[in-house]
Design a protein around this motif. Structure first.
Motif, PDB file in Angstrom:
ATOM      1  N   SER A 195       2.524   9.042  -6.381  1.00 32.46           N
ATOM      2  CA  SER A 195       2.903  10.621  -6.027  1.00 32.46           C
ATOM      3  C   SER A 195       2.753  11.587  -6.874  1.00 32.46           C
ATOM      4  CB  SER A 195       3.226  11.165  -4.471  1.00 32.46           C
ATOM      5  OG  SER A 195       4.526   9.911  -4.938  1.00 32.46           O
TER       6      SER A 195
ATOM      7  N   THR B 293       2.032  22.733   0.101  1.00 33.77           N
ATOM      8  CA  THR B 293       1.319  21.980  -0.196  1.00 33.77           C
ATOM      9  C   THR B 293       0.300  22.577  -1.810  1.00 33.77           C
ATOM     10  OG1 THR B 293       0.238  22.721   1.793  1.00 33.77           O
ATOM     11  CG2 THR B 293      -1.760  22.600   0.604  1.00 33.77           C
TER      12      THR B 293
ATOM     13  N   MET C  38       3.410  13.526  -1.711  1.00 37.02           N
ATOM     14  CA  MET C  38       2.053  12.847  -1.567  1.00 37.02           C
ATOM     15  C   MET C  38       1.510  13.506  -0.367  1.00 37.02           C
ATOM     16  SD  MET C  38       4.052   9.289  -0.707  1.00 37.02           S
ATOM     17  CE  MET C  38       4.985   9.520   0.838  1.00 37.02           C
ATOM     18  N   ASP C  39      -0.227  13.080  -0.867  1.00 36.13           N
ATOM     19  CA  ASP C  39      -1.470  13.151  -0.271  1.00 36.13           C
ATOM     20  C   ASP C  39      -2.134  14.453  -0.287  1.00 36.13           C
ATOM     21  OD1 ASP C  39      -1.888  10.770   0.060  1.00 36.13           O
ATOM     22  OD2 ASP C  39      -1.083  10.173   2.345  1.00 36.13           O
ATOM     23  N   GLY C  40      -1.063  15.569  -1.217  1.00 32.07           N
ATOM     24  CA  GLY C  40      -1.803  16.851  -1.403  1.00 32.07           C
ATOM     25  C   GLY C  40      -0.730  17.695  -0.240  1.00 32.07           C
ATOM     26  N   SER C  41       0.467  17.068   0.807  1.00 32.63           N
ATOM     27  CA  SER C  41       0.749  18.163   1.109  1.00 32.63           C
ATOM     28  C   SER C  41       2.138  17.810   2.176  1.00 32.63           C
ATOM     29  CB  SER C  41      -0.142  18.490   3.412  1.00 32.63           C
ATOM     30  OG  SER C  41       0.829  19.311   3.212  1.00 32.63           O
ATOM     31  N   VAL C  42       2.939  17.547   2.252  1.00 23.27           N
ATOM     32  CA  VAL C  42       4.548  17.300   2.582  1.00 23.27           C
ATOM     33  C   VAL C  42       5.435  18.461   3.395  1.00 23.27           C
ATOM     34  CG1 VAL C  42       6.111  15.732   2.518  1.00 23.27           C
ATOM     35  CG2 VAL C  42       4.296  15.248   1.703  1.00 23.27           C
TER      36      VAL C  42
ATOM     37  N   LYS D 161       1.216   4.062  -2.799  1.00 24.91           N
ATOM     38  CA  LYS D 161       1.395   5.665  -2.894  1.00 24.91           C
ATOM     39  C   LYS D 161       2.359   6.117  -2.852  1.00 24.91           C
ATOM     40  CE  LYS D 161      -0.198   8.182   1.523  1.00 24.91           C
ATOM     41  NZ  LYS D 161      -0.366   7.960   2.260  1.00 24.91           N
ATOM     42  N   TYR D 162       3.168   5.759  -2.630  1.00 22.81           N
ATOM     43  CA  TYR D 162       4.350   6.780  -3.501  1.00 22.81           C
ATOM     44  C   TYR D 162       4.703   6.716  -5.021  1.00 22.81           C
ATOM     45  CZ  TYR D 162       9.176   7.510  -3.641  1.00 22.81           C
ATOM     46  OH  TYR D 162      10.652   8.376  -4.428  1.00 22.81           O
TER      47      TYR D 162
ATOM     48  N   TRP E 220       0.771  -1.220   0.443  1.00 25.74           N
ATOM     49  CA  TRP E 220       0.008  -0.277  -0.085  1.00 25.74           C
ATOM     50  C   TRP E 220       0.762   1.426  -0.079  1.00 25.74           C
ATOM     51  CZ3 TRP E 220      -1.050   3.884   4.156  1.00 25.74           C
ATOM     52  CH2 TRP E 220      -2.111   4.262   3.540  1.00 25.74           C
TER      53      TRP E 220
END
Length: 67
Positions: free
Chosen positions: A28, A57, A43-47, A24-25, A20
């Motif tokens: 991105s 973001t 990843m996920d819009g904000s890092v 995900k990586y 998983w």
């Protein structure tokens, strides 16, 4: 009983989590930090940028915003 639960976690849950995270990586996008120019995966819009620790973001209009 604890040993059986540990073995199940080790051989069943851990590979599922690893796959998983890997998916995900690779889904991105690779971006450059607007503050320092360091390239990393968003990843996920904000890092946080690993080099300068600025939060990067992706805004709704598609531009990169630092905070």
């Amino acid at each position: 009983m604890f040993l059986i639960g540990f073995i199940i976690t080790l051989f069943v849950a851990a590979p599922i989590v690893a796959v998983w995270v890997n998916i995900k990586y690779f889904r991105s996008e690779k971006v450059a930090c607007p503050h320092c120019g360091h390239s990393f995966r968003l990843m996920d819009g904000s890092v946080k940028c690993p080099k300068c620790k600025t939060r990067v973001t992706r805004a709704a209009n598609g531009e990169l915003v630092t905070s």
